[in-house]
Design a protein around this motif. Structure first.
Motif, PDB file in Angstrom:
ATOM      1  N   ASP A 281       0.832  -1.210   0.000  1.00  0.00           N
ATOM      2  CA  ASP A 281       0.000   0.000   0.000  1.00  0.00           C
ATOM      3  C   ASP A 281       0.864   1.256   0.000  1.00  0.00           C
ATOM      4  O   ASP A 281       0.505   2.267  -0.576  1.00  0.00           O
ATOM      5  CB  ASP A 281      -0.908   0.026   1.241  1.00  0.00           C
ATOM      6  N   ILE A 282       2.002   1.147   0.700  1.00  0.00           N
ATOM      7  CA  ILE A 282       2.909   2.302   0.759  1.00  0.00           C
ATOM      8  C   ILE A 282       3.420   2.619  -0.638  1.00  0.00           C
ATOM      9  O   ILE A 282       3.401   3.759  -1.080  1.00  0.00           O
ATOM     10  CB  ILE A 282       4.077   2.000   1.717  1.00  0.00           C
ATOM     11  N   LEU A 283       3.849   1.553  -1.356  1.00  0.00           N
ATOM     12  CA  LEU A 283       4.321   1.768  -2.721  1.00  0.00           C
ATOM     13  C   LEU A 283       3.202   2.313  -3.595  1.00  0.00           C
ATOM     14  O   LEU A 283       3.424   3.148  -4.466  1.00  0.00           O
ATOM     15  CB  LEU A 283       4.794   0.445  -3.316  1.00  0.00           C
ATOM     16  N   TYR A 284       1.993   1.824  -3.341  1.00  0.00           N
ATOM     17  CA  TYR A 284       0.848   2.185  -4.171  1.00  0.00           C
ATOM     18  C   TYR A 284       0.468   3.651  -3.985  1.00  0.00           C
ATOM     19  O   TYR A 284      -0.110   4.262  -4.869  1.00  0.00           O
ATOM     20  CB  TYR A 284      -0.326   1.285  -3.790  1.00  0.00           C
ATOM     21  N   ALA A 285       0.825   4.208  -2.816  1.00  0.00           N
ATOM     22  CA  ALA A 285       0.412   5.582  -2.523  1.00  0.00           C
ATOM     23  C   ALA A 285       1.259   6.604  -3.275  1.00  0.00           C
ATOM     24  O   ALA A 285       0.867   7.757  -3.398  1.00  0.00           O
ATOM     25  CB  ALA A 285       0.503   5.841  -1.025  1.00  0.00           C
TER      26      ALA A 285
END
Lengths: 476, 499
Positions: B339-343
């Protein structure tokens, strides 16, 4: 280990009890609530130990066991289990010792006895309690709440908030976003930290003396350990004080605050344009699938998805600025005409995506049973589409718009460079050549935060507007 | 009466030739109008004779197709099938290959054969691709000198083109949807060998024929045929695939027929030349031949696009599979980290990575890959979660298969369809990102001929020499469009639920 279940009386307060009981199943909440009520626990644990030592339960238990044995039921079970074990052994042709069979049968009979006795005792309101259950029971007690209210204020506030499924969802979602944002900051910082480049050398030049470089590193805190720098970066990000940039000594937060509104303005206007064009287009395509209009729109949408935005920007400048001279070629804050081309270029791919998404979402909805019902009622097509289909088809589209908005903010760097707009994207690109670590970090993280907030708001709005999500939340 | 009317209407709808003729008509018309618009020079108020000639040819083709369309309609209304006489009118249309009207040529092949096997289509497109490759290479004849391999390579191309033409006839005559004669074994081996020229249509044809000629596994043949039948029914997907394979083949063979020096060596006697026979698309500000640069640029775009798709697909796919299979804490841990990468928007993450490690091809591939991992992980996770409850997984577990074996031998092969579709659709995005970053000066090193780099040069000469910026952009758009069309077709064929 014993407590006598109080008969429910009018003064009993079950709100906190129920909420706590529900939340206890989730270990993260359990840990959180434990931390919030940490001041109460030493005392309540003391009381728990005290009640545990009263062997009221044990006495009852033994007495009940004796009753069963006196009635001869125990021996009956023992015989039955013995017969069962013997039958089993003979069927499998096992050569088992008699004493061994006896042992198994006794164990089985004992287990049955214990089970029955426990059931009987539970019926009378006597049961085993572990500490958490004990603590939970206490929450029914108004006096207990009154005494512990101040020391465990946050605990009760948390219970109050978490009792409502909407509030619980919002809190969870907020917490999730916060973790993601911290993660983003850490990740970007780490990437820039492990960079093989030396900003001091890049800025001071090759002739810089070792003293100058040490001085530079000390000034910007680059000589500190990873964790110190990380902590410093995180605090400065959240207090909006990123210090000065490596080159030019400008206040980074100030520069970002100046550039961000420009990017945001163009992005929001592009989004509005996209929604205004794409949703009608998608609906028309879905209502007349496989028609010429549908083919044309979807072909254009695919072209819109495939066109590189910088090339589109160059073509626009070539046609509308240089040849036709309708719009100025570069951005100028005081001339709104210069905004039009960047808005169209930035909004093209999102328009295309939303149009395609609207079409497929609408097509799905149109084949639902309730649309057939609406048709059978004799509603005309316009009413069916506008009243029944669109509202349901919009749900996935809004999520997609939220996600695309993020991509658009990121992709704005290219468009900004083409039209010479001094927004956040071109700021990051300009700073990366040095590399000016705090400036890049600030730019990327603040963009990511904006995107997270947009998605957060969309998710929360959903919870309020989508009845399906609402009912699902209530059930859980 | 009404029944017959509805019958005819349905028949028209499902007859591929009829639908195809409409489509070809529309595209030929569009191109003739474009040629007409471009044939007049508005600044000097004069006509461009060559463009006007092209307009005439295309307009004639359009009229011919329109007439053929009416004839097909009449046949279908009267006899419920297309008469052999009408089909014969496809032969003159084959000449449109010379004018580069790929739409009309492919329509000609569609109408000429009444049984459409996948092999026939493969052979047709292998032939068209080879002719195009030959034609593009032939432009080098106008150069001062050519590569050492030029004559040999062109000769091979010509022989291969003839061979494919023979294969078209053989496929139309002897191959059915389930059967191919035993002797097809020999040409199929030659076709597989022709893969070295990058003509993947030949590979597909060879593989298909080999399968049928050996007749070992009828169910595999059936499966292969159904998938390709579904894909090839979608005209735009076929053109997408054609352009992709054409570009691939071109980038494989360009080193044999194109002199790399024209693309990178400065030639100060020919700065910013307008398009001519020697420089088909003109030259840039260092006198480098734009045509050669664009041809070599395809290599970089395809390589970066391919690797920045395959790496995140492997990494994200593995993470997604583990996450979906084990669930609970593993799932939470993996998906929350992703999710961090996706943000972070992909381009910004790429910029940050390039800022940290410098701009070159390898870093660019890594930078683009990292940002794409979460989407693949999500896709894989969703399908693995669905599959993990199926009975064949249960039975594998009951037979004592290890978790690794269950995931990678039983679950993953069954959940590849959405991944393949996703990958095809994102290669286009990777191509755009590559050139965008090069355009910003963050991608491929500036001296390497890459489409974004060429565009960057072109953007500075926009007012005076706009063609430097227009042609590479057109190539990027066509390549991305092709991947999108092919991806859409692939999705409809493999994974219809996801749409």
């Amino acid at each position: 280990m014993v407590t006598i279940k109080n008969n429910v009386n009018a003064t009993e307060h079950v709100f906190f009890y129920r909420t706590f009981q529900k939340l206890m199943h989730n270990r993260y909440y359990k840990a959180l609530l434990f931390l919030l009520s940490i001041l109460v626990h030493p005392f309540s644990y003391f009381f728990y130990k005290k009640t545990k030592n009263s062997n009221h339960y044990q006495q009852n238990f033994e007495q009940r066991c004796l009753t069963y044995k006196e009635q001869g039921l125990y021996d009956k079970w023992l015989k039955a289990f013995m017969a069962q074990e013997q039958a089993k052994a003979s069927f499998f042709h096992d050569n088992v010792q008699n004493s061994q069979l006896q042992e198994t049968a006794t164990a089985l009979a004992d287990a049955k006895l214990t089970r029955l006795v426990e059931q009987d005792l539970a019926k009378e309101g006597l049961e085993h309690l572990n500490y958490w259950q004990f603590f939970n029971q206490q929450l029914k007690n108004t006096k207990f709440i009154a005494v512990t209210f101040l020391p465990a204020l946050f605990f009760y506030v948390a219970l109050l908030v978490l009792a409502n499924p909407f509030l619980q969802f919002i809190v969870e979602r907020l917490l999730q976003s916060l973790i993601v944002i911290i993660g983003v900051a850490t990740l970007v910082f780490t990437i820039l930290y492990i960079s093989p480049f030396d900003p001091a050398r890049n800025i001071l030049g090759v002739e810089a003396t070792p003293e100058q470089i040490t001085n530079f590193n000390r000034l910007h805190g680059l000589d500190q350990s990873y964790l110190t720098q990380l902590w410093h970066t995180l605090t400065s990000l959240f207090t909006f004080d990123l210090g000065t940039s490596f080159a030019g000594k400008e206040d980074i937060t100030q520069s970002i605050a100046n550039k961000f509104p420009v990017t945001l303005e163009i992005a929001i206007l592009s989004l509005l344009m996209a929604v205004a064009i794409a949703i009608p287009v998608g609906i028309i395509s879905a209502v007349r699938p496989n028609s010429y209009v549908d083919y044309l729109f979807m072909f254009l949408a695919l072209i819109g998805l495939s066109i590189p935005s910088f090339w589109q920007g160059l073509l626009f400048i070539l046609t509308f600025a240089l040849k036709l001279q309708w719009f100025p070629a570069t951005y100028n804050p005081s001339n709104w005409l210069s905004l039009i081309m960047p808005i169209v270029v930035l909004g093209t791919s999102i328009t295309a995506s939303v149009a395609r998404m609207t079409r497929s979402s609408m097509l799905e909805v149109i084949h639902e049973d309730y649309i057939i019902t609406a048709k059978a009622k004799g509603l005309n097509e316009f009413t069916i589409i506008s009243r029944h289909a669109i509202r349901n088809a919009m749900i996935p589209i809004i999520t997609v718009i939220g996600l695309l908005f993020g991509g658009m903010l990121g992709g704005s760097a290219v468009t900004e460079k083409v039209f010479n707009i001094s927004g956040i994207g071109s700021y990051i690109v300009d700073k990366q050549f040095i590399p000016d670590i705090p400036a890049i970090l600030g730019g990327v993280v603040y963009v990511a935060i904006t995107i997270s907030i947009v998605n957060l708001v969309i998710d929360i709005l959903y919870a309020f507007f989508d009845p399906r999500i609402r009912s699902k939340m209530r059930k859980s | 009466m009404l029944k017959k009317f509805i019958h005819v209407k349905l028949l028209l709808k499902i007859t591929q030739e009829y639908v195809n003729s409409h489509f070809t008509f529309a595209f030929s018309l569009l191109f003739s109008l474009l040629f007409l618009a471009y044939s007049y020079n508005y600044t000097t108020h004069s006509w461009r004779p060559i463009v006007l000639l092209f307009f005439a040819i295309y307009a004639l083709t359009t009229l011919y197709i329109g007439w053929l369309n009416l004839r097909i309609k009449r046949d279908l209304t009267k006899f419920s099938e297309i008469q052999a006489g009408t089909r014969r009118f496809g032969y003159p249309l084959l000449l449109t290959l010379l004018s580069g009207n790929i739409f009309a040529t492919s329509f000609a092949f569609v109408i000429l054969s009444n049984k459409k096997t996948a092999e026939y289509t493969f052979a047709v497109y292998a032939f068209i691709t080879q002719i195009f490759i030959f034609g593009i290479g032939a432009f080098n004849l106008f150069k001062p000198y050519v590569t050492n391999l030029f004559l040999l390579a062109m000769g091979i191309f010509l022989i291969l083109a003839c061979f494919y033409a023979v294969m078209i006839v053989l496929c139309a005559k002897y191959v059915t949807t389930t059967y191919a004669p035993k002797w097809m074994f020999i040409p199929s081996i030659i076709l597989l060998l022709a893969t070295v020229t990058g003509n993947l249509f030949a590979t597909l044809l060879g593989y298909s024929l080999l399968q049928k000629a050996r007749q070992v596994n009828p169910s595999a043949i059936e499966k292969w045929q159904t998938i390709w039948h579904k894909i090839l029914r979608n005209t735009m997907a076929v053109f997408g695939l054609f352009f992709i394979i054409f570009m691939f083949s071109l980038s494989v063979t360009s080193n044999w027929t194109f002199e790399y020096d024209f693309a990178i060596e400065n030639n100060y006697s020919a700065l910013l030349q307008a398009p001519s026979l020697e420089y088909p698309l003109g030259t840039d500000n260092f006198g480098r031949d734009l045509f050669s640069r664009i041809v070599f640029g395809a290599q970089i775009s395809l390589i970066v696009g391919f690797f920045s798709t395959i790496i995140p697909a492997l990494v994200g796919g593995t993470l997604g599979a583990l996450s979906g299979y084990y669930g609970k804490t593993t799932d939470n841990l993996i998906m929350r980290s992703l999710d961090i990468l996706y943000a972070i928007p992909g381009i910004l993450l790429a910029i940050a990575i390039i800022a940290a490690f410098g701009a070159n091809t390898v870093n660019l591939i890594i930078a683009l890959s990292v940002g794409a991992i979460p989407t693949y992980a999500r896709t894989m996770r969703a399908s693995v979660m669905q599959l993990a409850n199926f009975e064949f997984v249960e039975s594998a577990r009951a037979l004592g298969a290890s978790d690794t074996a269950i995931i990678f031998k039983h679950i993953v092969p069954n959940s590849l369809a959405p991944m393949i579709v996703k990958a095809t659709l994102t290669i286009g995005g990777a191509v755009i990102s590559t050139s965008s970053l090069s355009f910003l000066g963050l991608g491929i090193e500036p001296h390497i001929p890459e489409w974004g780099n060429i565009l960057k040069v072109g953007s500075t000469y926009l007012e005076t020499h706009s063609y430097v910026a227009i042609f590479p952009g057109l190539c990027i758009m066509l390549l991305v469009l092709s991947f999108n069309f092919f991806g859409d077709g692939l999705r409809d064929a493999l994974d219809p639920k996801s749409n």
